[in-house]
Design a protein around this motif. Structure first.
Motif, PDB file in Angstrom:
ATOM      1  N   GLN A   1       0.803  -1.219   0.000  1.00 28.35           N
ATOM      2  CA  GLN A   1       0.000   0.000   0.000  1.00 28.35           C
ATOM      3  C   GLN A   1       0.840   1.274   0.000  1.00 28.35           C
ATOM      4  OE1 GLN A   1      -3.385   0.015   2.700  1.00 28.35           O
ATOM      5  NE2 GLN A   1      -3.186  -2.199   3.009  1.00 28.35           N
ATOM      6  N   VAL A   2       2.142   1.124   0.082  1.00 21.93           N
ATOM      7  CA  VAL A   2       3.036   2.283   0.086  1.00 21.93           C
ATOM      8  C   VAL A   2       3.311   2.710  -1.361  1.00 21.93           C
ATOM      9  CG1 VAL A   2       5.329   3.130   0.709  1.00 21.93           C
ATOM     10  CG2 VAL A   2       4.093   1.577   2.249  1.00 21.93           C
ATOM     11  N   ASP A   3       3.085   3.989  -1.660  1.00 17.96           N
ATOM     12  CA  ASP A   3       3.319   4.488  -3.019  1.00 17.96           C
ATOM     13  C   ASP A   3       4.802   4.718  -3.288  1.00 17.96           C
ATOM     14  OD1 ASP A   3       0.528   4.800  -4.001  1.00 17.96           O
ATOM     15  OD2 ASP A   3       0.393   6.157  -2.298  1.00 17.96           O
ATOM     16  N   ILE A   4       5.476   5.346  -2.335  1.00 14.66           N
ATOM     17  CA  ILE A   4       6.907   5.617  -2.489  1.00 14.66           C
ATOM     18  C   ILE A   4       7.611   5.312  -1.172  1.00 14.66           C
ATOM     19  CG2 ILE A   4       8.666   7.394  -2.894  1.00 14.66           C
ATOM     20  CD1 ILE A   4       6.675   8.858  -4.642  1.00 14.66           C
ATOM     21  N   SER A   5       8.672   4.545  -1.251  1.00 14.48           N
ATOM     22  CA  SER A   5       9.480   4.228  -0.082  1.00 14.48           C
ATOM     23  C   SER A   5      10.885   4.765  -0.306  1.00 14.48           C
ATOM     24  CB  SER A   5       9.525   2.711   0.141  1.00 14.48           C
ATOM     25  OG  SER A   5      10.352   2.388   1.242  1.00 14.48           O
ATOM     26  N   VAL A   6      11.389   5.504   0.667  1.00 14.03           N
ATOM     27  CA  VAL A   6      12.746   6.038   0.560  1.00 14.03           C
ATOM     28  C   VAL A   6      13.582   5.480   1.704  1.00 14.03           C
ATOM     29  CG1 VAL A   6      12.002   8.150  -0.582  1.00 14.03           C
ATOM     30  CG2 VAL A   6      12.184   8.107   1.894  1.00 14.03           C
ATOM     31  N   GLY A   7      14.860   5.309   1.443  1.00 18.97           N
ATOM     32  CA  GLY A   7      15.742   4.764   2.470  1.00 18.97           C
ATOM     33  C   GLY A   7      17.189   5.048   2.161  1.00 18.97           C
ATOM     34  N   THR A   8      18.044   4.510   2.992  1.00 18.04           N
ATOM     35  CA  THR A   8      19.473   4.727   2.847  1.00 18.04           C
ATOM     36  C   THR A   8      20.205   3.397   2.710  1.00 18.04           C
ATOM     37  OG1 THR A   8      21.447   5.647   3.907  1.00 18.04           O
ATOM     38  CG2 THR A   8      19.758   4.767   5.356  1.00 18.04           C
ATOM     39  N   LEU A   9      21.335   3.458   2.044  1.00 15.98           N
ATOM     40  CA  LEU A   9      22.196   2.280   1.928  1.00 15.98           C
ATOM     41  C   LEU A   9      23.364   2.353   2.909  1.00 15.98           C
ATOM     42  CD1 LEU A   9      22.385   2.019  -1.986  1.00 15.98           C
ATOM     43  CD2 LEU A   9      20.808   0.844  -0.427  1.00 15.98           C
ATOM     44  N   SER A  10      23.366   3.389   3.756  1.00 18.79           N
ATOM     45  CA  SER A  10      24.526   3.619   4.613  1.00 18.79           C
ATOM     46  C   SER A  10      24.311   3.212   6.070  1.00 18.79           C
ATOM     47  CB  SER A  10      24.922   5.101   4.565  1.00 18.79           C
ATOM     48  OG  SER A  10      23.870   5.915   5.037  1.00 18.79           O
ATOM     49  N   LYS A  11      23.150   2.656   6.409  1.00 20.01           N
ATOM     50  CA  LYS A  11      22.929   2.205   7.784  1.00 20.01           C
ATOM     51  C   LYS A  11      23.038   0.677   7.829  1.00 20.01           C
ATOM     52  CE  LYS A  11      20.482   6.201   9.625  1.00 20.01           C
ATOM     53  NZ  LYS A  11      20.919   7.162   8.606  1.00 20.01           N
ATOM     54  N   ALA A  12      21.913  -0.024   7.926  1.00 23.68           N
ATOM     55  CA  ALA A  12      21.975  -1.480   8.034  1.00 23.68           C
ATOM     56  C   ALA A  12      22.613  -2.119   6.807  1.00 23.68           C
ATOM     57  CB  ALA A  12      20.577  -2.049   8.254  1.00 23.68           C
ATOM     58  N   VAL A  13      22.458  -1.494   5.649  1.00 23.69           N
ATOM     59  CA  VAL A  13      23.032  -2.059   4.418  1.00 23.69           C
ATOM     60  C   VAL A  13      24.555  -1.986   4.449  1.00 23.69           C
ATOM     61  CG1 VAL A  13      23.091  -1.877   1.897  1.00 23.69           C
ATOM     62  CG2 VAL A  13      20.956  -1.476   3.125  1.00 23.69           C
ATOM     63  N   GLY A  14      25.091  -0.982   5.152  1.00 19.64           N
ATOM     64  CA  GLY A  14      26.541  -0.884   5.302  1.00 19.64           C
ATOM     65  C   GLY A  14      27.270  -0.440   4.055  1.00 19.64           C
ATOM     66  N   SER A  15      26.634   0.341   3.209  1.00 19.76           N
ATOM     67  CA  SER A  15      27.282   0.796   1.983  1.00 19.76           C
ATOM     68  C   SER A  15      27.231   2.328   1.936  1.00 19.76           C
ATOM     69  CB  SER A  15      26.600   0.184   0.757  1.00 19.76           C
ATOM     70  OG  SER A  15      27.281   0.539  -0.424  1.00 19.76           O
ATOM     71  N   LEU A  16      26.797   2.877   0.816  1.00 18.70           N
ATOM     72  CA  LEU A  16      26.775   4.325   0.621  1.00 18.70           C
ATOM     73  C   LEU A  16      25.623   4.681  -0.307  1.00 18.70           C
ATOM     74  CD1 LEU A  16      28.339   7.103   0.907  1.00 18.70           C
ATOM     75  CD2 LEU A  16      29.482   6.480  -1.218  1.00 18.70           C
ATOM     76  N   GLY A  17      24.996   5.845  -0.054  1.00 19.37           N
ATOM     77  CA  GLY A  17      23.935   6.307  -0.941  1.00 19.37           C
ATOM     78  C   GLY A  17      22.555   6.030  -0.384  1.00 19.37           C
ATOM     79  N   GLY A  18      21.557   6.148  -1.256  1.00 22.67           N
ATOM     80  CA  GLY A  18      20.182   5.930  -0.839  1.00 22.67           C
ATOM     81  C   GLY A  18      19.348   5.402  -1.987  1.00 22.67           C
ATOM     82  N   PHE A  19      18.060   5.233  -1.754  1.00 21.06           N
ATOM     83  CA  PHE A  19      17.203   4.685  -2.799  1.00 21.06           C
ATOM     84  C   PHE A  19      15.788   5.224  -2.679  1.00 21.06           C
ATOM     85  CE2 PHE A  19      16.797   1.778   0.778  1.00 21.06           C
ATOM     86  CZ  PHE A  19      15.426   1.621   0.877  1.00 21.06           C
ATOM     87  N   VAL A  20      15.072   5.164  -3.767  1.00 28.42           N
ATOM     88  CA  VAL A  20      13.648   5.467  -3.821  1.00 28.42           C
ATOM     89  C   VAL A  20      12.968   4.330  -4.566  1.00 28.42           C
ATOM     90  CG1 VAL A  20      11.868   7.077  -4.602  1.00 28.42           C
ATOM     91  CG2 VAL A  20      14.105   7.949  -3.893  1.00 28.42           C
ATOM     92  N   VAL A  21      11.941   3.762  -3.960  1.00 29.26           N
ATOM     93  CA  VAL A  21      11.187   2.674  -4.585  1.00 29.26           C
ATOM     94  C   VAL A  21       9.764   3.163  -4.834  1.00 29.26           C
ATOM     95  CG1 VAL A  21      10.316   0.329  -4.343  1.00 29.26           C
ATOM     96  CG2 VAL A  21      12.568   0.922  -3.423  1.00 29.26           C
ATOM     97  N   ALA A  22       9.321   3.097  -6.081  1.00 28.87           N
ATOM     98  CA  ALA A  22       7.975   3.543  -6.444  1.00 28.87           C
ATOM     99  C   ALA A  22       7.085   2.340  -6.726  1.00 28.87           C
ATOM    100  CB  ALA A  22       8.029   4.457  -7.660  1.00 28.87           C
ATOM    101  N   ARG A  23       5.823   2.445  -6.340  1.00 29.78           N
ATOM    102  CA  ARG A  23       4.888   1.319  -6.478  1.00 29.78           C
ATOM    103  C   ARG A  23       4.470   1.084  -7.929  1.00 29.78           C
ATOM    104  NH1 ARG A  23      -0.701   0.803  -6.117  1.00 29.78           N
ATOM    105  NH2 ARG A  23      -0.912   3.040  -5.797  1.00 29.78           N
TER     106      ARG A  23
END
Length: 212
Positions: A34-56
């Motif tokens: 039900q989420v239209d857009i999800s945003v997050g980071t790759l620098s916390k639990a993922v342990g990398s760098l950058g971020g992401f946007v996922v669209a439904r």
């Protein structure tokens, strides 16, 4: 949906941490679809760098790619960061990821219960730790003044070898400075106990001394 709103969820602290496959808090609540857009980071639990946007849907994805200035004017991530992020996501979606998430929740719950005696843990968090609610691995300890938070952070680092940053204005409102504890799945029971003991030592250190 009734009001035709667009649901955007910030999963920065939830990516790989919550959900049966590490999809975040919305997934853990059964609302991922039900989420239209999800945003997050790759620098916390993922342990990398950058971020992401996922669209439904494809139309939202096209808008972001063609109208989003941060996307248009950003350079690509270094390939090693991309490889590292993919590897972390693959682990998180598997059996090992589930084990790590369970261990993380166990550690957070244990630490909060240990810290209840300090009186620094928010009451709602202390109550949640006694049940089965999902707990954030970011545990705040209310210190009040900037001076108190800074002194506590220095005490933990210099006397106990524990890094626990002080969060002060303008990051948080004045008068609500705090210590910010980041719990991981790799922390041992003895390390969690050592932190609780160190905080009790600091509080004892701050008690007014009688002149009699």
């Amino acid at each position: 949906r009734h009001h035709s709103f667009l649901l955007v969820v910030d999963e920065a602290h939830a990516t790989l941490v919550f959900g049966d496959r590490g999809g975040g808090f919305a997934q853990a609540c059964g609302l991922g679809g039900q989420v239209d857009i999800s945003v997050g980071t790759l620098s916390k639990a993922v342990g990398s760098l950058g971020g992401f946007v996922v669209a439904r849907c494809e139309s939202l994805r096209a808008i972001i790619l063609n109208k989003g200035r941060p996307v248009i004017y950003s350079t690509a991530l270094p390939i090693d960061c991309v490889v590292r992020a993919i590897a972390a996501v693959e682990v998180a979606m598997g059996v090992e990821g589930g084990r790590l998430r369970s261990k993380l929740q166990e550690n957070v719950r244990s630490l909060v219960l240990l810290l209840r005696a300090t009186g620094l843990v928010p009451p709602a968090l202390a109550a949640a730790a006694g049940g089965h609610a999902l707990l954030s691995p970011i545990v705040p300890l209310a210190m009040g003044s900037e001076e108190m938070a800074t002194e506590a952070s220095q005490f933990l680092l210099e006397r106990c070898g524990i890094f626990c940053p002080a969060i002060r204005p303008p990051t948080v409102p004045r008068g609500t400075s705090r210590l910010r504890i980041a719990v991981t799945a790799s922390h041992t029971p003895s390390q969690l106990q050592a932190l609780a003991d160190a905080l009790m030592r600091f509080l004892e250190h701050k008690k007014p001394r009688s002149r009699l």
